[in-house]
Design a protein around this motif. Structure first.
Motif: not given
Ligand code: UFG
Length: 323
Positions: A302-310, A211-226
């Motif tokens: 505060k996390a400093e890296h966005n998904l593309e940077e990760i 039950d998500t907009p595209d049907g796949t699971c949603i997660r919160d990804y955080i850069h390991v250095t953050d």
């Protein structure tokens, strides 16, 4: 000196790289899943199992340890369902042993690696620390059990802790010297990158009718250095005389679906991923996204890296070290 248990593992080794800049660091690891070559050479390394009371007792007698950062654990949700005794032995039994050596030697400060898996499957957009805990697998339960033990130790002894509940750690160190390397690999981002580099036939998408907009699971990804930097702030705070025990979420506060992760990996690498739609993986909640406001308010983190940077950092490391 700060003792880092599990400092040869993925998250522990990234923390050690930051921590050696400002503290004397003693790394303990039994190397069951960690890599000796990931341990920064400025740290002292001892191969040891935290379940071994006598060995720990000797180490605590020999080194002037002020605090413990505890990363040493088994951490695969699926495996924990199949082999719960491994999880309760490694994550609860061995940690209790470590705690008791700490109490014996009057080392009363611990930073503990906890997990979003302690929440279970909350049907809520942003999970904050007040959400009721209802872990649905032995991994999440084992981590919650230790949090409860820590709460009791903090009441009874001269003992304070900070428990950090990680969401999905990802990415690699900016030097590309260390990164995420599990055997076997089960995590989404390294699996997608391995496919893009031609080392896997395809990526299986586990479930497409959530039950998500595209049907796949949603997660919160955080850069390991953050993540590592949050530990350093938490440690500074814990070592101050007026510190208090506390529990914090560690995430970016932004959710991405499995398909969005694959698309971003394609964008970063300029390659096209081969995917297949598969059955759901047992125990996967549809959405797990943090509210990280508490740690921002209390520690100014505060996390400093966005998904593309990760993903970029993970790709750079994979290309340099693994492919
Ligand atoms: N996924 C796929 N295909 C794969 C691998 C993963 O579709 O080949 C999906 C999973 O089903 C899930 C998402 O991608 O929906 C992320 O899966 P990961 O295995 O990368 O990470 P998890 O969310 O399962 O687990 C991670 C940590 C746990 C921690 C949890 C807390 O590994 O230790 O985050 O959020 F408990």
């Amino acid at each position: 000196m700060i003792l880092v248990a599990g400092g040869a593992g993925y998250i522990g080794s990234h923390l050690v790289k930051e921590l050696v800049e400002k503290e004397e660091v003693l790394v303990l690891d039994n190397l069951s899943t960690g890599h000796l070559e990931s341990v920064d050479e400025r740290a002292t390394f001892i191969q040891a199992d935290i379940g071994d009371f006598n060995h720990l007792d000797t180490i605590f007698s020999e080194y002037p340890i002020r605090a413990v950062m505890h990363f040493a654990a088994s951490s695969l949700v699926g495996e924990s369902v199949i082999d719960p005794k491994k999880y309760y032995a490694n994550n609860v039994g061995a940690t209790l042993n470590l705690l008791n050596v700490m109490v014996k030697h009057r080392v009363g400060r611990m930073i503990f690696s906890s997990t979003a898996a302690t929440y279970g499957t909350p049907n809520i957009e942003y999970i904050d620390e007040s959400v009721p805990l209802n872990p649905i697998n032995p991994y999440g339960k084992s981590k919650r059990m230790i949090e409860e033990i820590l709460e009791d130790y903090a009441k009874a002894y001269d003992f304070r802790f900070v428990s950090l509940r990680y969401f999905n750690a990802a990415g690699a160190h900016e030097s590309s010297v260390i990164g995420e390397s599990h055997e076997p690999e089960t995590h989404l981002i390294p699996i997608v990158l391995e496919q893009l580099a031609g080392f896997r036939e395809k990526v299986s998408i586990f479930g497409t009718n959530y039950d998500t907009p595209d049907g796949t699971c949603i997660r919160d990804y955080i850069h390991v250095t953050d993540l590592a930097n949050a530990h350093i702030l938490a440690l500074d705070n814990l070592l101050s005389s007026d510190s208090k025990s506390a529990i914090f979420n560690l995430g970016n506060g932004q959710g991405y679906s499995v398909r969005e992760i694959i698309e971003t990996c394609e964008k970063v690498t300029g390659l096209q991923c081969i995917v297949e739609n598969c059955e759901k993986r047992p125990g996967d909640p549809a959405r797990l996204v943090a509210s990280a406001r508490k740690i921002e308010q209390v520690f100014g983190w505060k996390a400093e890296h966005n998904l593309e940077e990760i993903i970029e950092s993970a790709w750079n490391w994979h290309r340099e070290k693994r492919f």
